[in-house]
Scaffold this active site. Sequence first.
Site, short mmCIF file in Angstrom:
data_model
loop_
_atom_site.label_atom_id
_atom_site.label_comp_id
_atom_site.label_asym_id
_atom_site.label_seq_id
_atom_site.Cartn_x
_atom_site.Cartn_y
_atom_site.Cartn_z
N CYS A 81 0.90 -1.29 -0.04
CA CYS A 81 0.09 -0.11 -0.03
C CYS A 81 0.94 1.30 0.10
CB CYS A 81 -0.86 -0.02 1.40
SG CYS A 81 -0.06 0.19 2.90
N CYS A 124 -6.58 -11.21 7.33
CA CYS A 124 -5.12 -10.77 7.29
C CYS A 124 -4.08 -11.95 6.77
CB CYS A 124 -5.02 -10.53 8.75
SG CYS A 124 -5.01 -12.14 9.72
N SER A 358 14.52 4.49 4.64
CA SER A 358 16.28 4.78 4.70
C SER A 358 16.57 5.67 5.82
CB SER A 358 16.39 5.73 3.38
OG SER A 358 15.75 6.82 3.70
N PHE A 806 -17.49 -8.00 14.40
CA PHE A 806 -17.56 -7.72 15.72
C PHE A 806 -18.71 -6.92 16.32
CE2 PHE A 806 -12.90 -8.13 14.46
CZ PHE A 806 -12.89 -9.46 14.90
N GLU A 1269 -18.77 -14.14 22.57
CA GLU A 1269 -18.50 -12.93 23.09
C GLU A 1269 -18.10 -13.17 24.54
OE1 GLU A 1269 -22.07 -10.00 21.70
OE2 GLU A 1269 -22.72 -12.16 22.60
#
Length: 1337
Positions: A81, A124, A358, A806, A1269
């Site tokens: 990204c 992910c 860098s 969630f 939960e």
Amino acid sequence: MSSKMPAEKQGDILCFFINGKKVTENNADPETTLLSFLREKLRLTGTKYGCGGGGCGACTVMLSRLQPATRTITHYSVNACLLPLCQLHGASVTTVEGVGSTKTRLHPVQERIAKAHGSQCGFCTPGMVMSMYTLLRNRPQPTMEDITQALAGNLCRCTGYRPIIDGCRTFCQEANCCQANGGEDCCQKGEQNPDEPAHEEKPRLFDKEEFLPLDPTQELIFPPELILMAEAANPKTLTFRGERVSWVSPSSLEELLQLKARNPEAPLVVGNSNIGPGMKFKGVLHPLMISPTRVTELFEVTRTPQGVWVGAGCSLTEVWSLLEKLLPQLAEEQTGLFRALIRQLGTLGSLQIRNVASLGGNIVSAYPNSDLNPVLAAGNCRVSVVSAGGRRELPLNQDFFVSFGKTILKPEEILVSVFIPFSRKGEFFGAFRQAPRKESSFSTVTTGMRVFFSEGSRVVQDVSIYYGGMGPTTVCATKTCAAIVSRPWDDETLSQAYNVLLDELVLPLSAPGGKVEFRRSLTLSFLFQFHLEVLQKLKEMHVITEEIPEKMQPLPREIHPGLQEFQHVPKDQSDQDPVGRPIMHRSALSHATGEAVYCDDLPATEGELFLALVTSSRAHAKITGLDASEALRLPGVVDVITAKDIPGQKARKLCGYEEELLAETEVSCIGQMLCAVVADSRSHAKRGAAAVKVAYEDLPDPVFTAEEAVEKSSFFEPRRTIERGNVTEAFESVDQVHEGELRIGGQEHFYMETQSMLVVPVGEETEFNAYVSTQFPTLMQEAIAETLSIPSNRVTCHVRRIGGAFGGKVVKTAALACITGVAAWKTNRAVRCVLERGEDMLITGARHPVLGKYKVGFMNDGRIVAADFHYYANAGNMADESVLVVEKFLLHFDNAYNIPNLRGHAAACRTNLPSNTAFRGFGVPQSLLVVENMVEDVAALLRRPAHQIREINMYKGPSVTQYKLEFSPENLQRCWEECKLKADHGARRRAADQFNRENRWRKRGMSIVPIKYGIAFSDGFLNQAAALVHIYKDGSVLVSHGGTEMGQGLHTKMQQVASRELHVPASKVYISETSTNTVPNASPSAASCGTDANGMAVQNACQILYQRLEPIRLRNPKGSWESWVQTAFYEKMSLSATGFYKGPDLYMDWDKKEGRPYAYFTFGVCCCEVELDCLTGDYRTLRTDIVVDIGRSVNPSMDIGQIEGAFMQGLGLYTLEELKFSPSGLLYTRGPSQYKIPAVCDVPLRFNVYLLPDSSNPHAIYSSKGIGEPAVFLGSAAFFAIKDAAAAARSESGLVGPFSLNSPATAERACLACASPFTQKIPASKPGSFKPWALNI
């Protein structure tokens, strides 16, 4: 392109490789990132968009380059990204698709993460796979340290990381011990109980023996064509021209200097980790960007007798490896500065960032909280800068950093290299940092310190102390140094130095970033730590002989294998029956290969438009004008959608309150949606939205906090109360009465996949297909239909899978889907809306912040006789589900305790913050924290351990809740006793106390916390469910049900149910998606009852079908399933059935204060031990043991995964995650760089989960229990363990009894609660005497 810029020559051709295939791009746009190129141009959608700022790792890919000087090929992980496409000339990129696939062959990394259950929602997973894959390309036999470092920049919101680490651990050499085999831990077995007889082998979550071996010879080779390209002589300058930006990559230093002289304002881009986020998040536009990555002088390393010159273009990873390589080549006394730099480099950013960022970029970006600049400055480093006018050397010191983000360099100058000197004998260095999270986090305060002694003396010859995070620039503590130099290094000198330092480094109380007292105390703590380190060195060199108070060790960090205990399936269960077995998630392999399709992975249709939102920039104001004319003139913009365009309902009704889709006349929070811009691409829509002009007239007195709301009686009605016994009377007869309060901050959902939807007009009779990432497809269908004024049968909502939810993908998602639907209806084209992370966090609300107040009456023997609670939830500007959330406070606030006289009041406060919404636990995690804090206060007042007070007051025998529901607490008691036993609570409690007596600045704390959690919707009608099951002629089965798959494994469990009921292997059962045209009127997937409800519906449908086939089965008992099905077809039997489950009749009567809101309770207990650094507030969870009663698990791997993931989310809520709002109501924390969710560095070092054996539950499918939960609240065990450690630290300063520690117990709060001599030196600020940087929500 050329028609736009006729005067300029066409740009060069960009050439690179992706997954071994050559890619040539004729019109590379400098503003295009590799991520958007992969996803939109090449349709390689395995690489995900998670945050856009390099903070979450979802877009990780591997980059390979040939280093011409050494002819070696380097592989490194990068965030796609942030990587500009133009930077890739001559490089080779490997994405998750290039690693392996289910169609060809899986790579061992993909297989192991999947089979070790390291994937839940799966969003992910491709990033995790790529980080690990890159590590294995460089080190086929990594250490655990390598693995945790490689995964430090990858966030996961579902799993709690343990299974990911376990899957990766199988590649370790050290992992060949029995430990790594699916969690059966030999080394711990001995300490459990030596008297136990040897049992049969315990079941495991996975078997390492089944894994494919890693074969490095099978990897893709580096393309030979790129080797030839790199070795070709005379490299030429490359130029790429985009719509608004040009990119030049010069091939020599001379040319670079000329370019910079002509364009002094053009930035140099190496890693794009600074310029990129500026362009993306702040809208900075650079018409020309210069990429110096092909200028060899910027990458040269030269060693001299005095030190080493390092090229400014070298990445931080390269600098780290260079320094590591030099350590063994030099005498130890020469490497002091190197070691200090290595220490800082290890935690600076993530590996993906360090691989591209860098050294020079780090210096010249001049961030005030830079980790490296204070160390470089204290170490007397120099820089060499050149310009067309010549070369000069400058010392890196106080004068080098002029102001925020600005150095002494002239615009045309370029930093070429950095000189890092060798250290001398008698010279010592210190480098310290404190950050909101231990890894991948910007620092709060950093420091570099150096002191020099002549041989054999403790008198200071020279000293240099620099701090970051203590002002707009890196600052030098000059006066403090003057107070130390020429004096002996001892306590007396240092204690005077602290006072000088306090006066020298003063932060204004409203300083940007806040945390002023904490930052000031850190400057003292760091100097003290350095003091101890130097004393230790002087002692080792025999310069001093006295005893040293305490040696400062770093907090422990090695993650050990944990235990996951569950029961075998019954001996007589058929091998084909998957129920009760730890089956892998049915999509795990697709997650790991990037083949799993999420909403934004759907291919674009012809003419598709993208929608971007325009949101309010005021918290409380009238809208006096909205001008979209400039936006409509921009290239690519098609239309602007306002409230006037909505043909049907302009508002949604919830809890009796109307919620406008798009505000027309007035706004009530920053981030409220005003209108939407549709354009032909994401970037055009975004620019269009930025060009819409809105005029406001501020309204007086916005309300932000719960206190302000109470003062102005600003509530969403009804407010609720409940009481058992007579609290007022009971207070008269108790031994002691105590009052306290606790604040709990909100929590961002941070689902990895942001809000995503695609609405496609079918083209006739106003029919629409809506593809939405939502937990509640029925609501999307109804909402879009009502907004467009069409019947529900014209809208079909499809949900294949959700990248985490969630609770956050219900109400706000419906509003977004309506707006997207209006755009699709108005333009008659497909419209896609995918929120950027910052927008998502700003618009969609979070968990409710709560202010809890309590009064408790108790006896001296520990019995709590009476308690009165007041809860105030900050609901934000709209009602949303807030009234239901505060009701749940009062349905759970007894937790596990039978308090005879108990009263609760709860109110949802109406404020001018973005509206808060449902979040896993639905108010229970906030409600119970206040209750447990009250219990802790009672224990502190009686000077007794908190676990004893808990035991005395726990429900025992047949019990009744405050709403008159009868239940048995037997399994709660069993969980409590089992957890104490498994955690070895007594012995470890004594060991912690012993540790605390021996250590002044390190304290250990322990806590054990129970939960009783009601499962199901208290509105009875929501508990119904339906399913549709088809059997096809070949015997394959298609199951549809009303639940959505968001990582909790619901589809996998439904597959298990169908497999058992139809007596077919699970491989015959397929679940494609959840859609409103197969199962109508479904309830949301929420309240931990997805499996309970849908499982019963699927069971019902399958049983109907199996019964239907009975005559055929009886006629041909030896026949195959396929033959029975074919016979049924030829005999004209229906092979399709709908299943239905009515659900329990639950209700709550708030007038009578009684009801049966829950079908049953899930019980759990968690014991946590932490080690706290009292000087900085940093902590580590040393060990966590969780025992949960979930009846008989349908799938132990899913359920243990849910428990671990919920615990880690709770750990985040109570110790780490902090939402910050500006005094005007703007959310500051709008992405992973400002908002920290738990990462790999936060996992408990020993993480054990035990499912309570021999339990059953008559109220749910196969005797299981809902588990989504309840375990969130168990994260509070870490909070109370930190509080316990802080109490031990306070007792050193003579402070005993209850004290205030609000949630989250961040490093700042924990450090200040410890009340060390250093924090006590900081003058306390008076609230109201200054305007704080952030509101105290």
